[in-house]
Scaffold this motif. Structure first.
Motif, PDB file in Angstrom:
ATOM      1  N   ASN A 182       4.551 -55.608  82.011  1.00  0.00           N
ATOM      2  CA  ASN A 182       4.741 -55.365  83.449  1.00  0.00           C
ATOM      3  C   ASN A 182       3.337 -55.187  83.945  1.00  0.00           C
ATOM      4  O   ASN A 182       2.453 -54.236  83.633  1.00  0.00           O
ATOM      5  CB  ASN A 182       5.368 -53.823  83.514  1.00  0.00           C
ATOM      6  CG  ASN A 182       5.594 -53.201  84.884  1.00  0.00           C
ATOM      7  OD1 ASN A 182       5.985 -52.180  85.039  1.00  0.00           O
ATOM      8  ND2 ASN A 182       5.510 -54.217  86.008  1.00  0.00           N
ATOM      9  N   ARG A 236      13.965 -56.834  82.968  1.00  0.00           N
ATOM     10  CA  ARG A 236      13.570 -55.790  83.791  1.00  0.00           C
ATOM     11  C   ARG A 236      14.423 -54.507  83.663  1.00  0.00           C
ATOM     12  O   ARG A 236      13.737 -53.378  83.847  1.00  0.00           O
ATOM     13  CB  ARG A 236      13.889 -55.958  85.507  1.00  0.00           C
ATOM     14  CG  ARG A 236      13.089 -57.174  86.064  1.00  0.00           C
ATOM     15  CD  ARG A 236      13.376 -57.159  87.527  1.00  0.00           C
ATOM     16  NE  ARG A 236      12.728 -58.070  88.430  1.00  0.00           N
ATOM     17  CZ  ARG A 236      13.143 -59.214  88.603  1.00  0.00           C
ATOM     18  NH1 ARG A 236      14.318 -59.566  88.277  1.00  0.00           N
ATOM     19  NH2 ARG A 236      12.543 -60.073  89.468  1.00  0.00           N
ATOM     20  N   LEU A 262      12.446 -51.600  81.544  1.00  0.00           N
ATOM     21  CA  LEU A 262      11.335 -51.043  82.046  1.00  0.00           C
ATOM     22  C   LEU A 262      11.447 -49.611  83.082  1.00  0.00           C
ATOM     23  O   LEU A 262      12.363 -49.217  83.512  1.00  0.00           O
ATOM     24  CB  LEU A 262      10.563 -51.888  83.330  1.00  0.00           C
ATOM     25  CG  LEU A 262      10.283 -53.394  82.943  1.00  0.00           C
ATOM     26  CD1 LEU A 262       9.632 -54.183  84.069  1.00  0.00           C
ATOM     27  CD2 LEU A 262       9.403 -53.212  81.708  1.00  0.00           C
ATOM     28  N   ARG A 298       9.585 -55.572  91.989  1.00  0.00           N
ATOM     29  CA  ARG A 298       9.368 -56.166  90.700  1.00  0.00           C
ATOM     30  C   ARG A 298       9.501 -57.928  90.708  1.00  0.00           C
ATOM     31  O   ARG A 298      10.658 -58.243  90.631  1.00  0.00           O
ATOM     32  CB  ARG A 298      10.183 -55.560  89.635  1.00  0.00           C
ATOM     33  CG  ARG A 298       9.061 -54.095  89.347  1.00  0.00           C
ATOM     34  CD  ARG A 298       9.805 -53.414  88.263  1.00  0.00           C
ATOM     35  NE  ARG A 298       8.724 -52.479  87.692  1.00  0.00           N
ATOM     36  CZ  ARG A 298       8.962 -51.406  87.280  1.00  0.00           C
ATOM     37  NH1 ARG A 298      10.233 -50.943  86.666  1.00  0.00           N
ATOM     38  NH2 ARG A 298       7.827 -50.569  86.829  1.00  0.00           N
TER      39      ARG A 298
END
Length: 358
Positions: A257, A321, A324, A334
Motif C-alpha cells: 500500500n 484491498r 488493508l 485506493r
C-alpha cells in the motif's frame, strides 16, 4: 496571541558601511568586521539566502567581495545605480519568493525609506541592528534541515542549470541526458526526518493525499517493520537538488500500500515522479505483489492523479484491498495496479534500495 513573523528566506545587503566598513569609491579600501563575516556564515548555515543591492560600480564591488572571501555567499547580486527597491523586487521575483519573506539592511535612512515606500511588505532594518540578527525570530528557523544547510548551493546550481537549458539546442530529452541526472532512493534516516516532514507539509501539486505526517508520526513508521519510509535524492552535473521525494509504503502479504507519494515541484520537468513510480512498480512486480496507491483529490494535486493514471493505476476492484487497514481519511481512494517489470529511465541513472523480501 500575536503570530510570529514569517521566517526570512532572503536577506538583501547594502555594501558601503553596512556589509563592509568604508565607502568603496571614496576610500578605495574597505574592511569586513569579524562579527559581520560570522553573521553571513551563520545565516547561510540556517538556510537563509543572501543577496546584494548596492549603488556601486559592479565590477569593482564584486571584486572586493571576492577579495574579502565572501562573494560565494551571495546570489543574484544587483550592483548598479538604479533604485534599490527595483533591485530588491528583481531579486525576489527571480527567486520566486513572496516579498514578505525578504529582508533588506542599509545604513542610509533615505534608502530604507525608498524601499519601504515602494515595497511595504519587505522588512527593512537599519545597519546598526546587525548584531541582533542572529537572535531575531525571523532569522531563526525552528528546524534547520539537511537541505537547508546547503540551500544556497542548490540555488546556485539551479541558476547554472537554467542558463544551460536556455542555451541548449535540441530535443528536451537530449538536454535531460546531458544533465547526467542521478536519482538515489534510500531508507530515511533520523537526520533526514525533518526534511521528510517538510515534504509532506510543503508539497501540494505533487502530493498524492495532502496528508501531513509529523516527526512523531514518521518516527513511529520508521520503527515499524511493515513500513518503508523512503526518501529520494537527485543530483546532476551542476550539483545537488537535495531531497525531492518521499514514499511511505505499508507492506502486507500479497499487496503493498503506497500511502503517500510526494515530490518537489522543482523536479517535475525532469520526470522524477514517473521514475519513482516506475521503480516502485518494478519492485512490486519482482516481489509478486499487487500495488494499491492512496489518492485524495485536493485543490492542487491533479498532476499526481494524472501521474498515477499514466503509470497504470485504476479504480478496478480487487480482493487485495480487503485486508488493508482503513485509510487515514474517508475521502481517500485506493487505486490498484497489477505490476509488471519496468524498463529503466533513458534519461536518469537510478540507485535504489531493494524492497523485495523485506
Amino acid at each position: 496571541m500575536a503570530q510570529p513573523p514569517p521566517i526570512v528566506k532572503c536577506l538583501v545587503w547594502d555594501l558601503d558601511n553596512t556589509l563592509w566598513q568604508g565607502t568603496l569609491l571614496e576610500d578605495g579600501k574597505v574592511t569586513l568586521a569579524a562579527p559581520v563575516r560570522e553573521l553571513i556564515a551563520e545565516l547561510d548555515g540556517r538556510g537563509i539566502l543572501q543577496s546584494v543591492a548596492s549603488k556601486n560600480d559592479h565590477d569593482q564591488a564584486w571584486q572586493q567581495l571576492v577579495e574579502l572571501g565572501v562573494a560565494e555567499y551571495f546570489v543574484l547580486p544587483r550592483i548598479g545605480w538604479g533604485p534599490k527597491s527595483d533591485a530588491v523586487r528583481e531579486i525576489a521575483a527571480e527567486l520566486n519568493f513572496a516579498l514578505d519573506t525578504i529582508a533588506f539592511v542599509d545604513d542610509q535612512p533615505a534608502e530604507l525609506a525608498e524601499v519601504r515606500f515602494h515595497l511595504p511588505e519587505v522588512r527593512c532594518y537599519a545597519a546598526e541592528r546587525l548584531p541582533e540578527f542572529s537572535t531575531l525570530p525571523e532569522f531563526s528557523p525552528a528546524t534547520v534541515t539537511v537541505d537547508a544547510r546547503r540551500r544556497r548551493q542548490m540555488y546556485q546550481a539551479g541558476f547554472q542549470r537554467k542558463a544551460a537549458e536556455a542555451e541548449f539546442q535540441g530535443p528536451s530529452d537530449d538536454f535531460l541526458r546531458s544533465l547526467d541526472l542521478v536519482m538515489d532512493i534510500e531508507r530515511a534516516t533520523e537526520e533526514q526526518l525533518s526534511r521528510v516532514e517538510e515534504l509532506t507539509l510543503r508539497t501540494s501539486q505533487m502530493n498524492a493525499t495532502g496528508v501531513h505526517y509529523s516527526l512523531a508520526d514518521l518516527r513511529t513508521l520508521l520503527a515499524d517493520p511493515r513500513h518503508e519510509v523512503l526518501v529520494t535524492m537527485l543530483t546532476d552535473r551542476f550539483g545537488p537538488h537535495g531531497a525531492v521525494g518521499l514514499e511511505l509504503l505499508e507492506k502486507h502479504p500479497g499487496v503493498w500500500n503506497l500511502k503517500l507519494l510526494a515530490t518537489s515541484c522543482r523536479v517535475v520537468s525532469f520526470g522524477a515522479g514517473s521514475v519513482i513510480l516506475g521503480w516502485l512498480v518494478d519492485q512490486a512486480a519482482h516481489a509478486g505483489v499487487h500495488l494499491v496507491a492512496d489518492f485524495r483529490r485536493t485543490e492542487r494535486n491533479r498532476m499526481m492523479d494524472i501521474a498515477y493514471r499514466f503509470a497504470g493505476f485504476t479504480d478496478e476492484p480487487c480482493d487485495c484491498r480487503a485486508g488493508l487497514p482503513a485509510p487515514a481519511h474517508q475521502d481517500i481512494r485506493r487505486l490498484h495496479l497489477v505490476p509488471e517489470p519496468q524498463a529503466p529511465s533513458p534519461t536518469m541513472k537510478l540507485n535504489a534500495v531493494s524492497l523485495q523480501g523485506a
